[in-house]
Design a protein around this motif. Structure first.
Motif, mmCIF file in Angstrom:
data_model
loop_
_atom_site.group_PDB
_atom_site.id
_atom_site.type_symbol
_atom_site.label_atom_id
_atom_site.label_comp_id
_atom_site.label_asym_id
_atom_site.label_seq_id
_atom_site.Cartn_x
_atom_site.Cartn_y
_atom_site.Cartn_z
ATOM 1 N N VAL A 253 47.907 100.736 55.951
ATOM 2 C CA VAL A 253 48.774 100.204 54.909
ATOM 3 C C VAL A 253 48.016 99.005 54.340
ATOM 4 N N VAL A 254 47.836 98.982 53.020
ATOM 5 C CA VAL A 254 47.035 97.925 52.392
ATOM 6 C C VAL A 254 47.882 97.166 51.379
ATOM 7 N N MET A 255 47.823 95.847 51.467
ATOM 8 C CA MET A 255 48.470 95.022 50.461
ATOM 9 C C MET A 255 47.391 94.270 49.698
ATOM 10 N N LEU A 256 47.439 94.383 48.376
ATOM 11 C CA LEU A 256 46.532 93.633 47.508
ATOM 12 C C LEU A 256 47.325 92.497 46.885
ATOM 13 N N GLN A 257 46.785 91.299 46.941
ATOM 14 C CA GLN A 257 47.437 90.160 46.284
ATOM 15 C C GLN A 257 46.493 89.640 45.206
ATOM 16 N N PHE A 258 46.890 89.788 43.957
ATOM 17 C CA PHE A 258 46.089 89.272 42.841
ATOM 18 C C PHE A 258 46.488 87.819 42.602
ATOM 19 N N THR A 259 45.496 86.923 42.625
ATOM 20 C CA THR A 259 45.789 85.498 42.617
ATOM 21 C C THR A 259 44.690 84.730 41.895
ATOM 22 N N ARG B 40 50.235 79.845 44.259
ATOM 23 C CA ARG B 40 50.192 78.792 45.285
ATOM 24 C C ARG B 40 51.508 78.707 46.042
ATOM 25 N N LYS B 41 52.598 78.949 45.321
ATOM 26 C CA LYS B 41 53.923 78.905 45.947
ATOM 27 C C LYS B 41 54.092 80.099 46.895
ATOM 28 N N GLU B 42 53.586 81.239 46.480
ATOM 29 C CA GLU B 42 53.803 82.478 47.242
ATOM 30 C C GLU B 42 52.878 82.616 48.445
ATOM 31 N N MET B 43 51.651 82.113 48.335
ATOM 32 C CA MET B 43 50.643 82.404 49.359
ATOM 33 C C MET B 43 51.016 81.939 50.770
ATOM 34 N N PRO B 44 51.637 80.772 50.941
ATOM 35 C CA PRO B 44 52.049 80.401 52.303
ATOM 36 C C PRO B 44 53.050 81.395 52.908
ATOM 37 N N PHE B 45 53.870 82.006 52.059
ATOM 38 C CA PHE B 45 54.824 83.013 52.541
ATOM 39 C C PHE B 45 54.086 84.295 52.938
ATOM 40 N N ILE B 46 53.093 84.665 52.131
ATOM 41 C CA ILE B 46 52.290 85.849 52.475
ATOM 42 C C ILE B 46 51.598 85.593 53.815
ATOM 43 N N GLU B 47 51.028 84.395 53.949
ATOM 44 C CA GLU B 47 50.336 84.020 55.191
ATOM 45 C C GLU B 47 51.287 84.118 56.393
ATOM 46 N N ARG B 48 52.461 83.496 56.263
ATOM 47 C CA ARG B 48 53.384 83.392 57.394
ATOM 48 C C ARG B 48 54.132 84.695 57.674
ATOM 49 N N ASP B 49 54.704 85.277 56.621
ATOM 50 C CA ASP B 49 55.630 86.401 56.817
ATOM 51 C C ASP B 49 54.953 87.763 56.846
ATOM 52 N N LEU C 29 55.158 88.003 39.989
ATOM 53 C CA LEU C 29 55.687 86.659 40.204
ATOM 54 C C LEU C 29 56.272 86.552 41.615
ATOM 55 N N TYR C 30 56.877 85.421 41.914
ATOM 56 C CA TYR C 30 57.425 85.263 43.259
ATOM 57 C C TYR C 30 58.925 85.159 43.169
ATOM 58 N N ASN C 31 59.567 86.116 43.806
ATOM 59 C CA ASN C 31 61.017 86.197 43.792
ATOM 60 C C ASN C 31 61.405 86.500 45.231
ATOM 61 N N GLU C 32 62.293 85.703 45.803
ATOM 62 C CA GLU C 32 62.593 85.829 47.234
ATOM 63 C C GLU C 32 63.082 87.221 47.615
ATOM 64 N N ASP C 33 63.934 87.805 46.771
ATOM 65 C CA ASP C 33 64.467 89.134 47.084
ATOM 66 C C ASP C 33 63.364 90.176 47.027
ATOM 67 N N GLU C 34 62.548 90.085 45.991
ATOM 68 C CA GLU C 34 61.452 91.035 45.840
ATOM 69 C C GLU C 34 60.467 90.878 47.004
ATOM 70 N N PHE C 35 60.209 89.637 47.378
ATOM 71 C CA PHE C 35 59.295 89.371 48.488
ATOM 72 C C PHE C 35 59.866 89.930 49.795
#
Length: 157
Positions: free
Chosen positions: A41-47, A55-64, A139-145
């Motif tokens: 399973v591969v996740m690509l994050q374009f940043t 910048r707001k989303e990346m700590p969540f990607i890192e942690r969660d 974009l970063y949306n809590e529900d979508e994330f």
């Protein structure tokens, strides 16, 4: 090339399609090809460093996502930095404190396989073990994330 009309979010790929293949050089100098990750399973994050939402989303990607799944051999996460030099990307990684692999996308050529070249970031593309796109966020949306995290969990079961 596909001459697909971009969707409302600027994507030119669709869920259910095989993810366009690419080769990318990571900040470590290692080269990686998307198709070599089949079976994962591969996740690509374009940043990019100038993207506040990234910048707001990346700590969540890192942690969660990354910290939760990084030891799972069936999972891969790739950050894809849009058109910035290595020094800048390395500084960005330090500032955001992410530890997942980050690669370079000179000229946004990889990005342009997935979305209109001028379209915005942040974006995440989730690809299943068969190489098909299952979910795309913008974009970063809590529900979508949350739905992204949940989908990764399901795919890894």
């Amino acid at each position: 090339m596909q001459a697909q009309e971009p969707d409302a979010a600027g994507y030119i790929v669709k869920v259910g399609e095989t993810a366009p293949d690419f080769e990318m050089t990571l900040t470590t100098g290692e080269k990686i090809r998307l198709s070599s990750l089949r079976g994962k399973v591969v996740m690509l994050q374009f940043t990019a460093s100038w993207c506040g939402v990234c910048r707001k989303e990346m700590p969540f990607i890192e942690r969660d996502i990354w910290q939760k799944h990084k030891d799972n051999a069936s999972f891969a996460l790739l950050g894809i930095d849009r058109d910035e030099p290595l020094e800048k990307v390395n500084a960005f990684i330090k500032q955001t404190k992410v530890t997942y692999p980050m690669g370079l996308d000179p000229g946004a050529d990889i990005f342009a396989k997935y979305a209109e070249r001028q379209a915005g970031i942040t974006r995440n593309v989730l690809i299943d073990k068969e190489g098909k796109i299952v979910l795309m966020t913008r974009l970063y949306n809590e529900d979508e994330f949350a739905s992204l995290c949940k989908k990764i969990d399901e795919l890894l079961k």
